[in-house]
Design a protein around this motif. Structure first.
Motif, PDB file in Angstrom:
ATOM      1  N   GLY A 592      -0.353 -12.818  17.626  1.00 40.08           N
ATOM      2  CA  GLY A 592       0.055 -11.295  18.062  1.00 40.08           C
ATOM      3  C   GLY A 592      -0.012 -10.417  16.976  1.00 40.08           C
ATOM      4  N   GLY A 593      -0.152 -10.785  15.646  1.00 42.79           N
ATOM      5  CA  GLY A 593      -0.114  -9.969  14.597  1.00 42.79           C
ATOM      6  C   GLY A 593       1.041  -9.615  14.010  1.00 42.79           C
ATOM      7  N   SER A 594       2.265 -10.639  13.928  1.00 46.50           N
ATOM      8  CA  SER A 594       3.487 -10.367  13.352  1.00 46.50           C
ATOM      9  C   SER A 594       3.563 -11.429  12.100  1.00 46.50           C
ATOM     10  CB  SER A 594       4.530 -10.594  14.260  1.00 46.50           C
ATOM     11  OG  SER A 594       4.546  -9.814  15.326  1.00 46.50           O
ATOM     12  N   VAL A 595       4.622 -11.170  11.392  1.00 53.24           N
ATOM     13  CA  VAL A 595       4.550 -11.964  10.063  1.00 53.24           C
ATOM     14  C   VAL A 595       6.092 -12.204  10.005  1.00 53.24           C
ATOM     15  CG1 VAL A 595       4.746 -10.017   8.497  1.00 53.24           C
ATOM     16  CG2 VAL A 595       3.982 -12.341   7.544  1.00 53.24           C
ATOM     17  N   VAL A 596       6.340 -13.530   9.306  1.00 51.56           N
ATOM     18  CA  VAL A 596       7.679 -14.021   9.105  1.00 51.56           C
ATOM     19  C   VAL A 596       7.647 -14.315   7.654  1.00 51.56           C
ATOM     20  CG1 VAL A 596       9.729 -15.529   9.342  1.00 51.56           C
ATOM     21  CG2 VAL A 596       8.375 -14.709  11.359  1.00 51.56           C
ATOM     22  N   ALA A 597       8.560 -13.765   6.831  1.00 50.45           N
ATOM     23  CA  ALA A 597       8.632 -13.931   5.452  1.00 50.45           C
ATOM     24  C   ALA A 597       9.812 -14.924   5.272  1.00 50.45           C
ATOM     25  CB  ALA A 597       8.911 -12.642   4.543  1.00 50.45           C
ATOM     26  N   TYR A 598       9.337 -16.136   4.748  1.00 50.84           N
ATOM     27  CA  TYR A 598      10.564 -17.183   4.534  1.00 50.84           C
ATOM     28  C   TYR A 598      10.311 -17.823   3.323  1.00 50.84           C
ATOM     29  CZ  TYR A 598       6.790 -20.484   5.460  1.00 50.84           C
ATOM     30  OH  TYR A 598       5.746 -21.039   5.455  1.00 50.84           O
ATOM     31  N   VAL A 599      11.473 -18.592   3.024  1.00 49.09           N
ATOM     32  CA  VAL A 599      11.737 -19.494   1.841  1.00 49.09           C
ATOM     33  C   VAL A 599      12.281 -20.925   2.426  1.00 49.09           C
ATOM     34  CG1 VAL A 599      13.147 -19.961  -0.400  1.00 49.09           C
ATOM     35  CG2 VAL A 599      12.178 -17.518   0.110  1.00 49.09           C
TER      36      VAL A 599
END
Length: 901
Positions: A592-599
């Motif tokens: 759907g065009g979202s992003v999750v930034a993670y480590v």
């Protein structure tokens, strides 16, 4: 859920400890089992099938009482399915009842009427059992074997039945009183639930709904007393049939079955399965019933076999039938089915661990003499001794792999299937142990049917590293053993050449025949043991590598960073949005065009803030990231989320914890005028008179200015005895600072003494501060002057607000009904300032009269909080936790104290 998982493992460990303590009895148990008369066991199984048929009849009568027609074959299938659901779902003990209600509702009947029927079954079943329980308690008392825990369990059941009877009585004669009592109970439960952030444990209509159901049930029972009596008679009959089945099991294993012993044994078995912290008494019954049988005068071998046989026929085998029924019946499309299927992998892991223990015990005990004689006479293979060793190693491997199965590991499933196939063959060839082979076969079939549930990936490089490490270590062990046997020839009774020594080493791992190299010295025995030690360490290391979660070895690609940048610029709305673009982050993109930034650190994937993207995609991306983490064998968590989407996280199976508040200064109302702002006005006037200036340096910054700012930053880090923080903060990176607006305080000689940089929040008209650095020796109030000047500049530029960042642990756990975890964190905030000055930072921000906005930690279950906290520390310190925390503590603990002594 996780609490139940650890409870299972503790019960398994306790069971293993009990078996080790009674190791000398294992051989007796095996002989007793082999000498059983299996025709009686078959009779017992038939009686228990009649018992469950009577349960189905009980439900049919109860449904007929409220005017709902049902077929026996359908109810029998649901009865078995409910056993499996009750044993595997989180709301164990009640979810199975919902299957009967769903079946009636699917056929067009009222949920209320079907609920009344189920309640009638519960009253009849528990009421009939209580009559038998009284007899069992009297017999235990007469035999002087009534234990405290048995009495407590019985009292709990009596209280439960008494409460139900009271509710029915009030529903018949005083419905308003019943509603009032249930409403008070609902308020009390939800008040307690508020302590652990579950204030809605009981829904708003719970008291009204249950009062109506009890009232309806009471009136139905009062209107048709003959049908109620018939229902109770059937319930009593089914218990008597179960007692007869237990009697036949006593006969099967040649034990006298006196009436008192039978009643006490049966009632305690059923009581412990009802009043138990585990679903259907799993682990509790298996662990305690042999002890109770021994107290009743049975030998420990017979007590163990009888109790486990009855438990297997009355619970475990019907639960397996229930699993088959649950998968085949088409009526189960409700959430209960999905909950049960989620727990099937956990059930497989538990059974695999039990199979591992069975392998260990089977390998450690001798085979039955007549079976061994058959093998010697008919089998050309001389592998019996090696079979015992291989069974032990397979058991050890199954215990290790059970943890991987719990984590849904695909590699663990493949290895477990292979080891079970090996176990089946080994159990047959080492002593014709067909019982263990049948158990392994049943588990193998179960795992094959559950193949689709084991989809968590392992780290591919680690898999190959484990394989090559295993191959290399085996080659090293072969060389180590062969050369050692050759050089230490005098330490062994039989002397061979080098080729014989190589065969000896290989034989030690295969045991296809007795090589005859017997050690005659202590060092020789040590050397033989060392070869096994090397082999065990090798196997353990290889399994560890094969089951490792997916590791993130490379940073995000340039295309991924470009895509993330576009999404953040279009949808970023928090002070953390800019930090999502730093080089330490990896990215998950939703369709759907979202992003999750993670480590990722260890087994935890920690996302920074909420997902960034279209608001309509929020629930989808949360679920997608959770599934993505599950596939990679990671535990998902979100750090510093806004309060806006807490319900979306809860719907996805997460829980949340308030970890602090962000300080947001609203610039529209910010001013130096007025008595409340006198202290800030005084600071500005004093610094202006001294010749200080606060200057905003627009990007790009000059190289000279950048060098001066870096020098200040290095001086500040040295003063704080700290390294750069990461993850939820920026760090002094030349490219980052070069392209950031920087507010700097210049001394009268124009040298910079302090600075802070501005971070954009993209779609919000709000500025945010990141780095705050200063010289060691500065004028008192310099940082106040810096921020006041920053606010005035931002207000003049049209910013609506200014974000001073998170004040960790501030404002949480202050109320008595706050969750216990938050109150524990509050204690840390109050007393622990050795590594970080939480209180001082909060008091500094409070000077500017900000609005405090809560921020949350999103996590799966309480037991994962420690892992999330460690991941946060690793991510924040940039994998430099030793230098960041341990070294300063050692310096303060030893060197500073010595210097001041």
């Amino acid at each position: 859920m996780n609490l139940r998982r650890w409870l299972y493992w503790l019960l398994l460990i306790g069971f293993l400890w009990l078996v080790i303590r009674q190791f000398n009895e294992i051989e007796k148990i095996t002989k007793t089992f082999a000498q059983g008369q299996w025709q009686w066991v078959l009779v017992a199984a038939g009686l228990l099938l009649i018992n469950y048929a009577l349960y189905a009849l009980l439900y049919q009568l109860a449904f007929a009482t409220v005017g709902i027609a049902s077929r026996m074959r359908d109810l029998l299938a649901i009865t078995f399915a409910s056993i499996f659901v009750n044993a595997t779902t989180p709301t164990a003990g009640t979810t199975g009842f919902a299957l009967f209600i769903d079946d009636a509702r699917r056929r067009g009947h009222s949920s209320t009427r079907s609920t009344v029927a189920v309640l009638t079954v519960v009253v009849a079943d528990f009421g009939a059992f209580c009559l038998l329980l009284v007899v069992g308690l009297v017999e235990l008392f007469r035999l002087h074997e009534l234990q405290f825990y048995e009495l407590i369990a019985a009292l709990l059941l009596f209280l439960l039945v008494g409460a139900m009877a009271t509710a029915l009585g009030l529903g018949l004669w005083r419905p308003r009183w019943l509603h009032h009592v249930l409403r008070r109970l609902q308020q009390g439960v939800n008040y307690v639930g508020g302590w652990v952030r579950h204030p809605d444990w009981l829904t708003a209509d719970w008291s009204e709904r249950n009062a109506a159901e009890f009232t309806t049930a009471a009136r139905v029972m009062a209107a048709q007393p003959h049908k109620l009596a018939y229902t109770v008679f059937v319930a009593l009959t089914l218990h008597i049939v179960a007692i007869l089945s237990l009697y036949t099991i006593f006969l099967a294993f040649h034990q006298p079955a006196h009436f008192g012993v039978l009643m006490a044994a049966y009632t305690m078995t059923i009581l412990l399965s009802i009043i138990s912290p585990t679903p259907s008494g799993m682990g509790i019954v298996e662990g305690l019933m042999p002890v109770i049988y021994v107290s009743l005068g049975l030998p420990i071998a017979a007590a163990t076999i009888i109790s486990l046989t009855f438990r297997g026929l009355s619970f475990w085998f019907p639960m397996l039938i229930g699993f088959i029924m649950l998968r085949r019946l088409t009526l189960f499309r409700a959430p209960e089915r999905s909950l049960a299927e989620q727990e099937q992998t956990h059930l497989a892991a538990i059974i695999t661990a039990v199979m591992g223990i069975v392998n260990l015990l089977s390998g450690a005990t001798p085979g039955l003499a007549y079976r061994v004689q058959l093998l010697v006479h008919y089998s050309p293979l001389q592998i019996r001794h090696g079979g015992h060793l291989t069974a032990v190693l397979a058991g050890f491997a199954l215990l290790v792999l059970a943890q991987g199965l719990w984590r849904r590991k695909q590699t663990a499933w493949l290895l477990t299937v292979g080891i079970l196939i090996l176990s089946i063959l080994i159990h047959l060839v080492k002593g014709l142990d067909y019982e263990e082979a049948m158990l392994a076969t049943a588990l193998l079939i179960y795992l094959v049917t559950q193949r689709s549930h084991f989809h968590a990936l392992s780290d591919q490089p680690s898999i190959w590293q484990g394989v090559w490490a295993l191959v290399g270590a085996l080659a090293f062990t072969l060389a180590y053993g062969a050369i050692g046997f050759y050089l230490l020839d005098r330490h062994f009774r039989v002397h061979h050449d080098l080729m014989a020594d190589i065969r000896q080493t290989v034989t030690m791992f295969t045991q296809f025949y007795d090589p005859g190299l017997e050690p005659v010295t202590g060092f020789g025995r040590y050397f033989v043991s060392s070869i096994y030690g090397v082999g065990a360490v090798t196997l353990g290391y290889a399994l560890f590598m094969l089951l490792r979660p997916v590791l993130v070895r490379t940073p995000a690609s340039a295309s991924e960073r470009h895509r993330a940048t576009q999404i953040v610029q279009a949808y970023g709305r928090s002070s953390l949005a800019r930090f999502a673009l730093f080089s330490d982050k990896s990215y998950y993109f939703s369709p759907g065009g979202s992003v999750v930034a993670y480590v990722v650190k260890r087994r935890t994937a920690l996302a920074l803030g909420d997902p960034i993207g279209p608001p309509a995609d929020r629930a989808t991306v949360i679920l997608g990231f959770k599934e993505f983490c599950t596939r990679n064998d990671w535990a998902a968590a979100f750090y510093q989320t806004l309060p806006d989407d807490l319900e979306a996280y809860r719907a996805a199976g997460f829980d949340f914890l308030c970890i602090g508040h962000e300080a947001i200064v609203h610039l529209k109302n910010f001013s130096l005028a007025g008595s409340d702002n006198k202290s800030m006005r005084t600071v500005v006037n004093r610094f202006t008179k001294l010749g200080y200036q606060a200057i905003l340096h627009e990007p790009p910054l000059s190289d000279g200015l950048l060098r001066e700012l870096r020098a200040i930053s290095d001086e500040w880090l040295a003063m704080m005895q700290s390294n750069e923080k990461r993850f939820s903060l920026g760090w002094f990176d030349d490219d980052y600072i070069h392209n950031s607006p920087v507010m700097a305080v210049h001394a009268p000689d124009e040298a910079i003494v302090a600075f802070a940089n501005l971070v954009s929040e993209y779609q919000r008209n709000e500025g945010a501060v990141d780095l705050m650095r200063r010289r060691c020796a500065i004028e008192n109030g310099t940082m106040d002057f810096l921020f006041i000047s920053f606010f005035l500049w931002a207000k003049a530029r049209g910013y609506a607000s200014f974000n001073l960042g998170l004040s960790a642990l501030a404002g949480i756990g202050e109320r008595p009904n706050d969750p216990a975890v938050e109150r524990a964190l509050r204690s840390i905030y109050e007393h622990v300032n050795q590594f970080y000055n939480f209180r001082g930072l909060h008091e500094f921000k409070e000077k500017f009269h900000p609005e405090w906005s809560p921020r949350y930690l999103i996590y799966r279950r309480p037991a994962s909080l420690l892992g999330v906290a460690l991941t946060l520390q690793w991510a924040s310190s940039g994998d430099n936790m030793f230098d960041e925390y341990i070294v300063p503590w050692l310096k303060n603990r030893f060197f500073y104290n010595k210097a001041t002594a």
